[in-house]
Design an enzyme around this catalytic site. Structure first.
Site, mmCIF file in Angstrom:
data_model
loop_
_atom_site.group_PDB
_atom_site.id
_atom_site.type_symbol
_atom_site.label_atom_id
_atom_site.label_comp_id
_atom_site.label_asym_id
_atom_site.label_seq_id
_atom_site.Cartn_x
_atom_site.Cartn_y
_atom_site.Cartn_z
ATOM 1 C CG ASP A 86 -2.224 0.767 0.991
ATOM 2 O OD1 ASP A 86 -2.128 1.895 0.485
ATOM 3 O OD2 ASP A 86 -3.323 0.282 1.324
ATOM 4 C CG HIS A 110 -0.972 1.638 -3.233
ATOM 5 N ND1 HIS A 110 -2.195 1.318 -2.695
ATOM 6 C CD2 HIS A 110 -0.578 0.547 -3.926
ATOM 7 C CE1 HIS A 110 -2.530 0.077 -3.060
ATOM 8 N NE2 HIS A 110 -1.560 -0.414 -3.797
#
Ligand SMILES: *[C@@H]1O[C@H](CO)[C@@H](O)[C@H](O)[C@H]1NC(C)=O
Ligand SMILES: *[C@@H]1O[C@H](CO)[C@@H](O)[C@H](O)[C@H]1NC(C)=O
Ligand SMILES: *[C@@H]1O[C@H](CO)[C@@H](O)[C@H](O)[C@H]1NC(C)=O
Ligand SMILES: *[C@@H]1O[C@H](CO)[C@@H](O)[C@H](O)[C@H]1NC(C)=O
Length: 402
Positions: A226, A249
């Site tokens: 993430d 991310h």
């Protein structure tokens, strides 16, 4: 006389621990093995760590060290290192390996509710953690359990309510959720971390900062599932530099304003970072229906390698009901400067802002983002975005309004 010398010799050369008890000593070391930790990777060493922590935290010596020796593996249950402590500085030397229990069930500890965090450091000022060791959250079973909607995802390390935290030179792998969470801390310095989890592991953020000020994050490598770094509400004066991110991310602000919340983030400066095959690079995300602001944020000197969404601002991260849609977290004074490299999708720049409370003073300068797909060109998408873009930017951003 000879007898006295013999005793002195015993005290100072043979029994340094004993001498430490007689004459208060600066920088004493508390080895967890001396408090009963086995370090065989099988036995539960939690109680030994808590005993050693008690001695470190409640002693009266300057700058004591909780020592975790190398070539050993310590199994710890979810636990809290609780402050406040007497010493103004406390060191934790992690030279060995620390592992979490290998199954989700083993975390059902005291009550049936899973712990939010594996290792929590609460209310400790002047905590310095380093040592080059490894912290393994054994997240695999959690990710499976989460995929079946049966589990939350506890973070591995969390620091709550602290001043002058220093965390450096440790490797952390496979957290069930976020790897390091910092909440309610002032004056933190984070460096030389290596955080690793599979690309598809759910919500395994690298570093998650909330309600914290004066934070410096530098020279770290984050390869996670993430956000590599995420700055949440109540945070300000954050400098981030020398981060390698990918997979992951990107380095994100928010999401802010979830479920109608007020959130404020300002003075975040991201510099000299590299994103490699991450899903985003520089990202600011807010919910419809929230309030507050994200402002005075800069991203500069950024290198991109096949990043899906290199620059992404969205005030529609989560859409809410029509009633809430009149509110939004205000986004202003955002600068993206000197981005070089490639995007793996067409839309290299996306500035998606709210109709009522748009984004203002978004500045894009020295942007050179080409497509990693041969023959393709990158482009920009905007909605209600205001600011300025240099005419030499690639892609051009004609959709940005004055
Ligand atoms: C944070 O620390 C600085 C420097 O020690 C201090 O001036 C400031 O008041 C502190 N801020 C908060 C919110 O505690
Ligand atoms: C962040 O960087 C700026 C510019 O170099 C500097 O003035 C500021 O003191 C830094 N902030 C922190 C928290 O170190
Ligand atoms: C930029 O970051 C890298 C680490 O990714 C570091 O080695 C280098 O020294 C940094 N350069 C500057 C100018 O800070
Ligand atoms: C961006 O490029 C793609 C592919 O060429 C195209 O489909 C899309 O409409 C373009 N978007 C804008 C905003 O120009």
């Amino acid at each position: 006389m000879q007898g006295l010398f013999a005793i002195l010799f015993l005290c100072y050369a043979v029994l340094p621990c004993l001498s430490a008890r007689i004459t208060p000593q600066a920088n004493p070391t508390y080895n967890v093995v001396d408090y009963g930790a086995s370090g065989n990777g099988q036995d539960d060493d939690s109680q030994a760590f808590l005993k050693a922590w008690d001695a470190v935290c409640n002693g009266n010596e300057d700058s004591p060290t909780l020592f975790i020796p190398k070539r050993k593996t310590f199994l710890l249950q979810p636990m809290v290192f609780q402050g406040p402590c007497n010493p103004s500085t406390i060191n934790i030397q992690v030279q060995g390996t620390i592992i979490a229990p290998g199954s989700v069930d083993a975390w059902k500890w005291q009550s049936n509710s899973y712990k939010e965090t594996w290792l929590k450091f609460s209310n400790i000022n002047g905590l310095v953690i380093n040592g080059g060791g490894l912290i393994d959250g054994q997240g695999g079973p959690w990710w499976e359990c989460f995929a079946q909607s049966k589990c939350q995802r506890p973070s591995a390390l969390s620091f709550h309510s602290c001043e002058n935290l220093q965390l450096s030179g440790v490797t952390q792998i496979n957290s069930p959720g976020g790897h390091v969470r910092i909440n309610g801390c002032n004056g933190s310095r984070i460096s030389r971390l290596h955080l690793v989890a599979p690309k598809d592991s759910p919500n395994t953020d690298g570093l998650d900062i909330s309600s914290s000020s004066n934070v410096v994050i530098q020279n770290s490598k984050m390869e996670v599932g993430d956000d590599c770094v995420v700055i949440n509400g109540g945070s300000s004066f954050i400098n981030i530099s020398g981060i390698y991110c990918g997979p992951g991310h990107g380095i994100s602000i928010g999401s802010l304003g979830g479920n109608g919340a007020y959130a404020a983030v300002e003075e975040v400066h991201v510099k000299n970072c590299t994103f490699t095959r991450s899903s985003s690079g520089a990202r600011i995300k807010t919910w419809e229906g929230g309030s507050g602001y994200a402002r005075k944020i800069t991203y500069e000197d950024i290198v991109l390698v096949e990043v899906q969404n290199p620059i992404l601002v969205t005030q529609h991260y989560r859409i809410r009901s029509a009633i809430d849609a009149r509110k939004a977290v205000k986004v202003s004074d955002i600068t993206f400067k000197n981005f070089r490299g490639t995007a793996s999708r067409d839309s290299a720049v996306q500035l998606i802002c709210d109709e009522v409370i748009g984004c203002s003073n978004i500045v894009l300068d020295q942007i050179q983002i080409t497509s990693s797909v041969p023959g393709k060109k990158t482009n920009a998408t905007c909605l209600n975005a205001h600011g300025t873009s240099s005419s030499s930017n690639v892609p051009q951003i004609p959709c940005l309004q004055k």
